[in-house]
Scaffold this motif. Structure first.
Motif, PDB file in Angstrom:
ATOM      1  N   TRP A 128      14.945  -6.170 -15.682  1.00 47.56           N
ATOM      2  CA  TRP A 128      16.093  -5.883 -14.803  1.00 47.56           C
ATOM      3  C   TRP A 128      17.325  -6.650 -15.265  1.00 47.56           C
TER       4      TRP A 128
ATOM      5  N   ALA B  53      18.848  -4.978 -18.175  1.00 46.51           N
ATOM      6  CA  ALA B  53      19.565  -3.763 -17.770  1.00 46.51           C
ATOM      7  C   ALA B  53      20.931  -4.106 -17.205  1.00 46.51           C
TER       8      ALA B  53
ATOM      9  N   ASN C 197      20.519   3.822  -6.556  1.00 47.67           N
ATOM     10  CA  ASN C 197      20.224   4.181  -7.938  1.00 47.67           C
ATOM     11  C   ASN C 197      18.709   4.178  -8.136  1.00 47.67           C
ATOM     12  N   ASP C 198      18.267   4.309  -9.361  1.00 45.72           N
ATOM     13  CA  ASP C 198      16.830   4.398  -9.609  1.00 45.72           C
ATOM     14  C   ASP C 198      16.092   3.152  -9.120  1.00 45.72           C
ATOM     15  N   PHE C 199      16.736   1.990  -9.262  1.00 45.78           N
ATOM     16  CA  PHE C 199      16.077   0.754  -8.845  1.00 45.78           C
ATOM     17  C   PHE C 199      15.870   0.726  -7.333  1.00 45.78           C
TER      18      PHE C 199
ATOM     19  N   THR D 110      13.250   3.177  -6.189  1.00 49.47           N
ATOM     20  CA  THR D 110      11.884   2.747  -6.504  1.00 49.47           C
ATOM     21  C   THR D 110      11.414   1.626  -5.585  1.00 49.47           C
ATOM     22  N   TRP D 111      12.303   0.661  -5.257  1.00 46.38           N
ATOM     23  CA  TRP D 111      11.840  -0.578  -4.654  1.00 46.38           C
ATOM     24  C   TRP D 111      12.256  -0.832  -3.212  1.00 46.38           C
TER      25      TRP D 111
ATOM     26  N   THR E 257      21.791   2.614 -13.503  1.00 40.98           N
ATOM     27  CA  THR E 257      20.577   3.096 -12.842  1.00 40.98           C
ATOM     28  C   THR E 257      19.762   1.937 -12.287  1.00 40.98           C
ATOM     29  N   GLN E 258      20.110   0.714 -12.703  1.00 40.52           N
ATOM     30  CA  GLN E 258      19.330  -0.467 -12.317  1.00 40.52           C
ATOM     31  C   GLN E 258      20.157  -1.547 -11.615  1.00 40.52           C
ATOM     32  N   ARG E 259      21.377  -1.770 -12.029  1.00 37.07           N
ATOM     33  CA  ARG E 259      22.166  -2.899 -11.556  1.00 37.07           C
ATOM     34  C   ARG E 259      22.603  -2.719 -10.104  1.00 37.07           C
TER      35      ARG E 259
ATOM     36  N   ASP F 261      23.666  -1.147 -17.050  1.00 36.09           N
ATOM     37  CA  ASP F 261      22.878   0.046 -16.753  1.00 36.09           C
ATOM     38  C   ASP F 261      22.977   0.321 -15.253  1.00 36.09           C
TER      39      ASP F 261
END
Length: 329
Positions: A273, A276, A249-251, A254-255, A283-285, A281
């Motif tokens: 975080w 979220a 996901n987005d997280f 990104t990381w 996109t983050q979890r 969420d």
């Protein structure tokens, strides 16, 4: 009925174990698997006292053989929680992710309390440590597993562990199993059962959030990633030999691969975080899944999963015997 050393030792009907997934396998799911004749393990994970007090009685209420799964290195950091777990007298205790010293300590303590002890391993050396410590059952977990895992693939790992145990204790195969084909394959390799996680996450009784459930059905194996980012943002000191497979996901985009930077900025990033995660969420979890995600097509009752896996394995093994001309009992 498929009878193995595992079913005989534990007194269960089916050689199917529900993995103790943190935040997913609560008392209701573990109890449903146990009631269906398998072994349900509550995922105590990092040791939340309120979770223990809520979910262990639910699993125990089935009256069958249930258990609890504990991440060893975290219990060393939370005095009193191990005693709380044992206070519920779980018939089975599953231990994972600990040093040789921790394996020895926790196996001895759980055995003294009257529990059968299952130890999860990721290579033959760890299997030897668990065997010497007195484990009653060993779980050989391959890298196809969801959540935390090491690097060895399941298919060659199972016989390697069996060569260490040499029939002294039952061996359960884990990592990539979701249906009767997997159970039949594990039995053919010499294992005594399978542990499944992702398939049981996609059940009516699991604690998976609505967002997580939707991804269990819509995402595919190609959408997953191995990452340490969720551990780093939470400040959980996982050994770097272990990564966690999750839906990307987005997280993670990104990381992943930026562990040092994420750790340095954790004070800034973790509160957002956590917020979220609280609102689900996706996109983050973290949504931890295995390489068998392609096989997850629906949400079923846990009992249906257990019975379906066993029935399909019986059919496959019977058909294989007929094809090879092997007499059946």
């Amino acid at each position: 009925m498929i009878s193995t050393k595992l079913t005989e030792l534990l007194g269960i009907d089916h050689p199917v174990v529900c993995a103790p997934m943190g935040g997913v396998t609560g008392g209701r799911l573990a109890g449903a698997v146990t009631a269906a004749g398998g072994l349900g393990l509550v995922g105590v994970s990092y040791g939340d006292p309120a979770f223990i007090d809520e979910h262990l009685p639910q699993a125990a209420g089935t009256g069958g053989v249930w258990g609890v799964g504990c991440v060893m290195f975290t219990f060393d950091e939370r005095p009193g929680l191990w005693e709380k777990v044992l206070g519920y007298a779980p018939p089975v205790v599953e231990l994972s992710f600990g040093s040789a010293t921790q394996v020895q300590k926790y196996v001895a303590s759980a055995t003294e309390a009257g529990s059968k002890v299952v130890v999860q391993v990721h290579d033959p050396d760890q299997a030897a440590v668990a065997l010497r410590a007195g484990a009653h059952v060993i779980v050989a977990q391959g890298a196809e597993a969801g959540g935390h895992h090491a690097s060895r693939a399941t298919l060659p790992l199972i016989p390697a562990v069996l060569d260490v145990t040499r029939g002294r204790v039952p061996v359960v195969a884990a990592g990539g199993f979701a249906d009767g084909r997997g159970l039949a394959a594990a039995l053919a390799l010499g294992a005594d059962g399978v542990m499944m996680g992702t398939r049981f996450a996609a059940t009516e009784e699991s604690l998976a959030s609505a967002g997580f459930r939707s991804h269990l059905l819509s995402a595919r194996t190609a959408d997953t990633v191995n990452t340490r980012s969720f551990d780093v943002v939470r400040g959980i000191p996982w050994d770097e030999v272990y990564t966690a497979r999750a839906v990307a996901n987005d997280f993670t985009r990104t990381w992943t691969g930026r562990d040092a930077e994420l750790a340095a900025r954790r004070g800034e990033i973790e509160p957002a975080w956590n917020a979220a995660v609280a609102r689900d969420d996706t996109t983050q979890r973290a949504m931890l899944v295995g390489e068998n995600l392609d096989q997850i097509q629906d949400i079923q009752p846990a009992a249906q999963v257990v019975h379906g896996v066993v029935a399909d394995a019986e059919r496959i093994l019977s058909g294989l015997s007929r094809r090879l001309g092997v007499p059946t009992a």
